[in-house]
Design a protein around this motif. Structure first.
Motif, PDB file in Angstrom:
ATOM      1  N   UNK A  29      -4.251  -1.103 -64.434  1.00  0.00           N
ATOM      2  CA  UNK A  29      -4.734   0.289 -64.474  1.00  0.00           C
ATOM      3  C   UNK A  29      -5.221   0.614 -63.060  1.00  0.00           C
ATOM      4  N   UNK A  30      -4.245   0.791 -62.187  1.00  0.00           N
ATOM      5  CA  UNK A  30      -4.544   0.829 -60.764  1.00  0.00           C
ATOM      6  C   UNK A  30      -5.263   2.101 -60.314  1.00  0.00           C
ATOM      7  N   UNK A  31      -4.957   3.215 -60.946  1.00  0.00           N
ATOM      8  CA  UNK A  31      -5.616   4.454 -60.522  1.00  0.00           C
ATOM      9  C   UNK A  31      -7.112   4.416 -60.838  1.00  0.00           C
ATOM     10  N   UNK A  32      -7.456   3.981 -62.026  1.00  0.00           N
ATOM     11  CA  UNK A  32      -8.877   3.897 -62.383  1.00  0.00           C
ATOM     12  C   UNK A  32      -9.569   2.820 -61.545  1.00  0.00           C
ATOM     13  N   UNK A  33      -8.848   1.762 -61.212  1.00  0.00           N
ATOM     14  CA  UNK A  33      -9.390   0.724 -60.338  1.00  0.00           C
ATOM     15  C   UNK A  33      -9.720   1.315 -58.969  1.00  0.00           C
ATOM     16  N   UNK A  34      -8.796   2.092 -58.413  1.00  0.00           N
ATOM     17  CA  UNK A  34      -9.008   2.708 -57.104  1.00  0.00           C
ATOM     18  C   UNK A  34     -10.187   3.674 -57.127  1.00  0.00           C
ATOM     19  N   UNK A  35     -10.302   4.460 -58.191  1.00  0.00           N
ATOM     20  CA  UNK A  35     -11.421   5.404 -58.307  1.00  0.00           C
ATOM     21  C   UNK A  35     -12.763   4.672 -58.296  1.00  0.00           C
ATOM     22  N   UNK A  36     -12.841   3.562 -59.013  1.00  0.00           N
ATOM     23  CA  UNK A  36     -14.077   2.769 -59.050  1.00  0.00           C
ATOM     24  C   UNK A  36     -14.404   2.182 -57.678  1.00  0.00           C
ATOM     25  N   UNK A  80       1.204  16.736 -47.563  1.00  0.00           N
ATOM     26  CA  UNK A  80       2.010  15.535 -47.408  1.00  0.00           C
ATOM     27  C   UNK A  80       1.298  14.337 -48.025  1.00  0.00           C
ATOM     28  N   UNK A  81       2.009  13.623 -48.903  1.00  0.00           N
ATOM     29  CA  UNK A  81       1.428  12.453 -49.552  1.00  0.00           C
ATOM     30  C   UNK A  81       1.179  11.339 -48.534  1.00  0.00           C
ATOM     31  N   UNK A  82       0.046  10.654 -48.627  1.00  0.00           N
ATOM     32  CA  UNK A  82      -0.302   9.624 -47.645  1.00  0.00           C
ATOM     33  C   UNK A  82       0.451   8.311 -47.878  1.00  0.00           C
ATOM     34  N   UNK A  83       0.745   7.588 -46.777  1.00  0.00           N
ATOM     35  CA  UNK A  83       1.344   6.251 -46.895  1.00  0.00           C
ATOM     36  C   UNK A  83       0.298   5.228 -47.311  1.00  0.00           C
ATOM     37  N   UNK A 108      -4.929  14.912 -56.381  1.00  0.00           N
ATOM     38  CA  UNK A 108      -3.773  15.454 -55.667  1.00  0.00           C
ATOM     39  C   UNK A 108      -2.731  14.393 -55.312  1.00  0.00           C
ATOM     40  N   UNK A 109      -2.939  13.184 -55.784  1.00  0.00           N
ATOM     41  CA  UNK A 109      -1.955  12.126 -55.543  1.00  0.00           C
ATOM     42  C   UNK A 109      -0.833  12.277 -56.560  1.00  0.00           C
ATOM     43  N   UNK A 110       0.405  12.367 -56.099  1.00  0.00           N
ATOM     44  CA  UNK A 110       1.534  12.552 -57.012  1.00  0.00           C
ATOM     45  C   UNK A 110       2.308  11.260 -57.255  1.00  0.00           C
ATOM     46  N   UNK A 111       2.195  10.296 -56.335  1.00  0.00           N
ATOM     47  CA  UNK A 111       2.866   9.019 -56.548  1.00  0.00           C
ATOM     48  C   UNK A 111       1.898   8.054 -57.222  1.00  0.00           C
ATOM     49  N   UNK A 112       2.443   7.004 -57.790  1.00  0.00           N
ATOM     50  CA  UNK A 112       1.602   6.052 -58.506  1.00  0.00           C
ATOM     51  C   UNK A 112       0.700   5.286 -57.544  1.00  0.00           C
TER      52      UNK A 112
END
Length: 418
Positions: A295-302, A374-377, A388-392
């Motif tokens: 669950x990488x998105x929630x991991x990143x948010x934390x 522009x989406x960040x690398x 606003x992140x559109x990629x996983x």
């Protein structure tokens, strides 16, 4: 330091108990730290330490690896075969090993040789000043016959320490100390030598730049800064020289760095993080749970939340703007500007490299979204937190954040203890 492909992780085959295993052939920063601790240990302890090192390098799932106990029970020839694999990569290490022919135990001989080799690798960065143990204070607490040995050691060896510490530490101290402790074990002496090594470890963090030219300093700091811009801060299980070379590009940097961030490496990083002073343990445990369950998105948010909290709390009252503490990038800039102003960053090699690496990484992961066109690398706090992140969000993104959090806490603890 022109950019080059440094994905030089080598593999070899090692026979353990009649079965061949593929094994990584490299020594990481953590490996060197662990070997350093084994210098002052008993035979079974350093043999087990080397068995653990081999176990960690085997390229198999845990269930398919021989246990540490099995590796421990193997004959010395198996350990020597592993050493020979390392010698094929580190040719100068073999020369140092052969020089220690007076040490009969090949395992302890390897540890001594490796520490000497690593110190020579860092020779251009080293100008040590160490507080040595008080020999008189130690000897007053131990038996008379052991005191005689200690006095003899002091008369013959201490002048060498004072005049040329590096040469002494690399070539004489490990084998001499081991033989003395083996002959007559003293708890007091063991405690004093433990403090001695702790003093060395603390001193290493304060190594000056004095032996580097200005151009060499600039290039080294630039390389660490470039790795930071690509989202990569120092990896505990990577070779100590990994960031000495500029990365080719984002793709190459990711490929190289992720080679040292496998499942076992991450488990070790999580263990290290739990021990770091100032970590938010509840948030960390939840982030680890999310990471392990993909669950990488929630991991990143934390993780962004934990990092932001640390940046905010690190500010002082006089850092406030219009009566309020800054957050995000502004908080980070405030903190790093203060560190630069109050600490002699550019004169202490490891502090400087950590500082510039973290500073450039912070600028990237907290970079302004610029209208989110522009989406960040590299994983970016504003894109993730504002939806606003559109990629996983990926495993790699979370690894970078775990590493940033770990290194940020380490830097803050280091300057607090100065």
């Amino acid at each position: 330091m022109a950019g080059s492909d440094i994905s030089d992780k080598q593999k070899g085959s090692l026979n353990i108990g009649g079965q061949d295993y593929q094994i990584d052939i490299f020594l990481s920063i953590n490996d060197v730290k662990k070997l350093n601790k084994l210098l002052n240990s008993e035979k079974d302890e350093y043999r087990r330490g080397l068995a653990q090192l081999i176990y960690d390098k085997i390229l198999s799932e845990d269930s398919n690896r021989p246990s540490i106990d099995v590796i421990f029970d193997q004959p010395d020839d198996m350990f020597i075969s592993y050493f020979n694999l390392l010698f094929q990569r580190y040719t100068d290490l073999r020369k140092v090993y052969e020089k220690h022919s007076d040490e009969e135990d090949p395992l302890f001989r390897f540890i001594c040789a490796t520490m000497e080799y690593m110190h020579k690798k860092l020779d251009s960065l080293i100008n040590l000043q160490v507080n040595y143990p008080n020999i008189d204070e130690i000897s007053n607490r131990i038996q008379h016959n052991f005191k005689q040995r200690l006095d003899e050691l002091s008369k013959t060896i201490m002048p060498m320490i004072k005049s040329n510490f590096e040469n002494y530490f690399n070539t004489v101290f490990p084998t001499t100390l081991k033989k003395i402790v083996d002959q007559m074990y003293s708890k007091e002496f063991a405690n004093s030598t433990r403090k001695f090594f702790e003093s060395i470890n603390k001193t290493i963090a304060k190594l000056p730049f004095s032996n580097l030219s200005e151009d060499e300093k600039r290039k080294l700091c630039q390389s660490y800064s470039e790795w930071g811009k690509l989202g990569w801060t120092i990896i505990p299980n990577a070779p100590y020289y990994l960031y000495n070379t500029l990365p080719l590009d984002q793709k190459n940097a990711n490929k190289v760095a992720l080679g040292y961030c496998k499942e076992a490496d991450m488990q070790e990083l999580f263990t290290l993080l739990h021990k770091v002073k100032g970590v938010k343990k509840l948030d960390l445990e939840e982030a680890i749970f999310d990471f392990q369950n993909k669950r990488y998105k929630s991991c990143a948010l934390l993780l962004f939340s934990a990092i932001d909290a640390k940046l905010i709390r690190a500010q002082r009252n006089d850092d406030k703007r219009r009566g309020r503490r800054a957050s995000g990038k502004a908080a980070g800039e405030c903190l790093f500007n203060r560190i630069k102003k109050e600490h002699d960053v550019d004169r202490q090699i490891f502090l400087a490299l950590s500082y510039y690496n973290l500073q450039s990484c912070l600028q990237k992961i907290f970079e302004d979204g610029r209208d989110f066109i522009k989406q960040p690398e590299v994983i970016n706090r504003n894109f993730v937190n504002h939806g606003m992140i559109t990629k996983k969000v990926t495993r790699k993104d979370c690894i970078q954040l775990f590493l940033f959090y770990y290194n940020l806490l380490g830097l803050l603890n280091a300057i607090k203890n100065k």
